[in-house]
Design a protein around this motif. Sequence first.
Motif, short mmCIF file in Angstrom:
data_model
loop_
_atom_site.label_atom_id
_atom_site.label_comp_id
_atom_site.label_asym_id
_atom_site.label_seq_id
_atom_site.Cartn_x
_atom_site.Cartn_y
_atom_site.Cartn_z
N THR A 137 0.80 -1.23 0.00
CA THR A 137 0.00 0.00 0.00
C THR A 137 0.83 1.28 0.00
O THR A 137 0.28 2.37 0.07
CB THR A 137 -0.89 0.04 1.26
OG1 THR A 137 -0.02 0.18 2.41
CG2 THR A 137 -1.73 -1.20 1.42
N ILE A 138 2.19 1.17 0.00
CA ILE A 138 2.98 2.40 0.25
C ILE A 138 3.81 2.83 -0.95
O ILE A 138 3.97 2.11 -1.91
CB ILE A 138 3.94 2.20 1.46
CG1 ILE A 138 4.90 1.04 1.17
CG2 ILE A 138 3.18 1.99 2.74
CD1 ILE A 138 6.08 1.03 2.08
N ASN A 139 4.38 4.04 -0.81
CA ASN A 139 5.27 4.59 -1.85
C ASN A 139 6.72 4.36 -1.46
O ASN A 139 7.03 4.17 -0.29
CB ASN A 139 5.05 6.10 -1.98
CG ASN A 139 3.64 6.42 -2.41
OD1 ASN A 139 3.05 5.68 -3.19
ND2 ASN A 139 3.09 7.49 -1.87
N PHE A 140 7.62 4.45 -2.43
CA PHE A 140 9.06 4.26 -2.17
C PHE A 140 9.80 5.58 -2.38
O PHE A 140 9.32 6.43 -3.13
CB PHE A 140 9.60 3.17 -3.10
CG PHE A 140 9.01 1.83 -2.77
CD1 PHE A 140 9.49 1.13 -1.68
CD2 PHE A 140 7.97 1.32 -3.52
CE1 PHE A 140 8.93 -0.09 -1.35
CE2 PHE A 140 7.41 0.10 -3.18
CZ PHE A 140 7.88 -0.61 -2.11
N PRO A 141 11.00 5.76 -1.76
CA PRO A 141 11.63 4.84 -0.83
C PRO A 141 10.89 4.75 0.51
O PRO A 141 10.12 5.65 0.85
CB PRO A 141 13.02 5.45 -0.62
CG PRO A 141 12.89 6.88 -0.98
CD PRO A 141 11.80 6.98 -1.99
N ARG A 174 9.77 -3.07 -3.82
CA ARG A 174 9.13 -4.10 -3.02
C ARG A 174 10.09 -5.25 -2.69
O ARG A 174 10.10 -5.77 -1.59
CB ARG A 174 7.91 -4.61 -3.79
CG ARG A 174 6.87 -5.24 -2.92
CD ARG A 174 5.49 -5.05 -3.49
NE ARG A 174 5.06 -3.68 -3.36
CZ ARG A 174 4.42 -2.99 -4.30
NH1 ARG A 174 4.14 -3.55 -5.45
NH2 ARG A 174 4.05 -1.73 -4.08
N LYS A 175 10.92 -5.59 -3.68
CA LYS A 175 11.85 -6.72 -3.47
C LYS A 175 12.79 -6.43 -2.29
O LYS A 175 13.03 -7.28 -1.44
CB LYS A 175 12.66 -6.92 -4.76
CG LYS A 175 13.34 -8.26 -4.82
CD LYS A 175 13.89 -8.54 -6.22
CE LYS A 175 15.03 -9.52 -6.10
NZ LYS A 175 16.13 -9.22 -6.99
N GLU A 176 13.30 -5.19 -2.25
CA GLU A 176 14.22 -4.83 -1.16
C GLU A 176 13.51 -4.87 0.20
O GLU A 176 14.11 -5.25 1.20
CB GLU A 176 14.80 -3.42 -1.40
CG GLU A 176 15.82 -3.40 -2.53
CD GLU A 176 16.36 -1.99 -2.85
OE1 GLU A 176 17.02 -1.87 -3.88
OE2 GLU A 176 16.09 -1.04 -2.08
N THR A 177 12.23 -4.50 0.20
CA THR A 177 11.52 -4.53 1.50
C THR A 177 11.35 -5.98 1.97
O THR A 177 11.46 -6.25 3.16
CB THR A 177 10.11 -3.89 1.42
OG1 THR A 177 9.33 -4.60 0.47
CG2 THR A 177 10.17 -2.43 1.08
N HIS A 178 11.15 -6.91 1.02
CA HIS A 178 10.96 -8.31 1.41
C HIS A 178 12.26 -8.86 2.00
O HIS A 178 12.24 -9.59 3.00
CB HIS A 178 10.49 -9.14 0.21
CG HIS A 178 9.04 -8.91 -0.09
ND1 HIS A 178 8.24 -9.86 -0.67
CD2 HIS A 178 8.23 -7.84 0.13
CE1 HIS A 178 7.01 -9.38 -0.79
NE2 HIS A 178 6.98 -8.15 -0.32
N ILE A 205 8.21 0.06 10.12
CA ILE A 205 8.25 0.56 8.75
C ILE A 205 7.97 2.06 8.83
O ILE A 205 7.00 2.49 9.47
CB ILE A 205 7.22 -0.15 7.85
CG1 ILE A 205 7.53 -1.65 7.85
CG2 ILE A 205 7.27 0.43 6.42
CD1 ILE A 205 6.62 -2.48 6.96
N GLU A 206 8.88 2.83 8.23
CA GLU A 206 8.85 4.28 8.45
C GLU A 206 8.80 5.05 7.15
O GLU A 206 9.39 4.64 6.15
CB GLU A 206 10.18 4.65 9.12
CG GLU A 206 10.03 5.28 10.46
CD GLU A 206 11.38 5.63 11.05
OE1 GLU A 206 11.70 5.05 12.09
OE2 GLU A 206 12.11 6.46 10.47
N GLU A 207 8.18 6.17 7.21
CA GLU A 207 8.18 7.14 6.11
C GLU A 207 9.63 7.61 5.88
O GLU A 207 10.36 7.87 6.83
CB GLU A 207 7.31 8.32 6.55
CG GLU A 207 7.38 9.56 5.75
CD GLU A 207 6.83 10.77 6.54
OE1 GLU A 207 6.49 11.75 5.89
OE2 GLU A 207 6.75 10.73 7.79
#
Length: 420
Positions: free
Chosen positions: A135-139, A159-163, A182-184
């Motif tokens: 549901t979020i934006n990157f970074p 997304r891959k890096e977050t996984h 998980i932070e802004e």
Amino acid sequence: MKIGIIGSGGREHAICQILKNSNKVTEIFCFPGNAGTANIAENINLDFNDFENLKNFILEKEIDLVVVGPEKPLVDGMVDYLEKFNIKTFGPNKIASQLEGSKIFTKKLCEKFKIPTAKFGIFYNKLDAKKFIETINFPTVIKADNLASGKGVYICNNRKETHVAIDEIFDGKFGDAENLLIEEFLEGEEMSYFIISDGETIKSFETAQDHKRVLEGDRGKNTGGMGAYSPSRLITEELEKKILNKIIKPTLNGINDLKTHYKGFLYAGLMIIDNEPFLIEYNVRMGDPECQTILPKLKTDLFEIFMACCNQKLNEINFEWSNKKSLCIVLCSKGYPDTFKKNIEIENIDKINLNSDNYLFHAGTLKKDKKIYAVGGRVLNLVSLSDDFKNCKNNIEKNLDKLNWDGGFYRKDIGYKVIK
Ligand code: AMP
Ligand code: GLY
């Protein structure tokens, strides 16, 4: 007076050397210290994590004041333990040290006291964390909750890096993890702001900017710190007021609400966005190498300051600082922050030019048979004070040329934002 210093880095050598300048200090013991402290103090090879053994040694030698350098013994409650035996100890207690020991503790405190910080969520399992990522934006930023020596923070661009981050944290890369944050992602310029407090009085302990990444241009892996300069180019009277009123004071009020108080250094890692401060993280100690950069500017007796803190009399101390700029370059072993060779001799240390504006603080070094060996990743800190940052850097580079150590490397662009 006899002093004990806990730790073995550049920060602890700097504390040791500046304390040595006090005419009230007669003897210093370092637990365990390094080759630099070995020249000016007695290094004690004792496991300080064994608090009882440490306490017995302190009582036997009648040490008057203990200064705790690194975060781990603070988070583990060393101050609470030693104070039970009436040993004066400079540093925050276990409850207050959660400001560094648990990012979630700090985030909850920020929420309660409306302290500006990045928006965040806490997740207790991989599935929920990964669902949220959809549901979020990157970074975005993912953080392990526990102490991870600066390594438990992932800035993720997809997304891959977050996984990878979520899996590594929950699979125990930084110790047992029950949750993560998980932070802004905050976009601005970083600055480190330091205070010292006795629980009632707060005094500024200057500003700095460090370079955490290993490669020039602030790229590559995170390290403990490759260099620093003080003051930060961002600080103004107006910004300092905002930092104190919006961040530091509400935090210390929050600690008071827990029926305790904050004694020691407090290091706020800030992001400054359009002249507004946001808290990224707290450390409950001085920074390393910021400490090496800042302490040589202090004109007031450091021993008096530490004692006043332990006796809740900090309001009686008048702080005086040099107006000079200060810059520190860290010399590391080749390979750091990954694997590097140990026990490499550093031959030309005596050739380094030292005076009241040029300092050498050891970090990962060991003295054996009058020779100095590199045994850690960050090895030496060279600091120079001058009227401008460019001169500081030139002075340090001249000394690095004299040292000419082929086992090491250093970043040649420390302070690039303040050196034209
Ligand atoms: P920390 O250990 O929390 O200080 O994080 C290490 C580094 O990651 C910081 O010095 C920042 O450069 C970066 N960082 C951490 N949190 C954020 C954030 N919310 N936004 C942008 N950068 C961040
Ligand atoms: N220089 C960063 C730190 O001490 O955490």
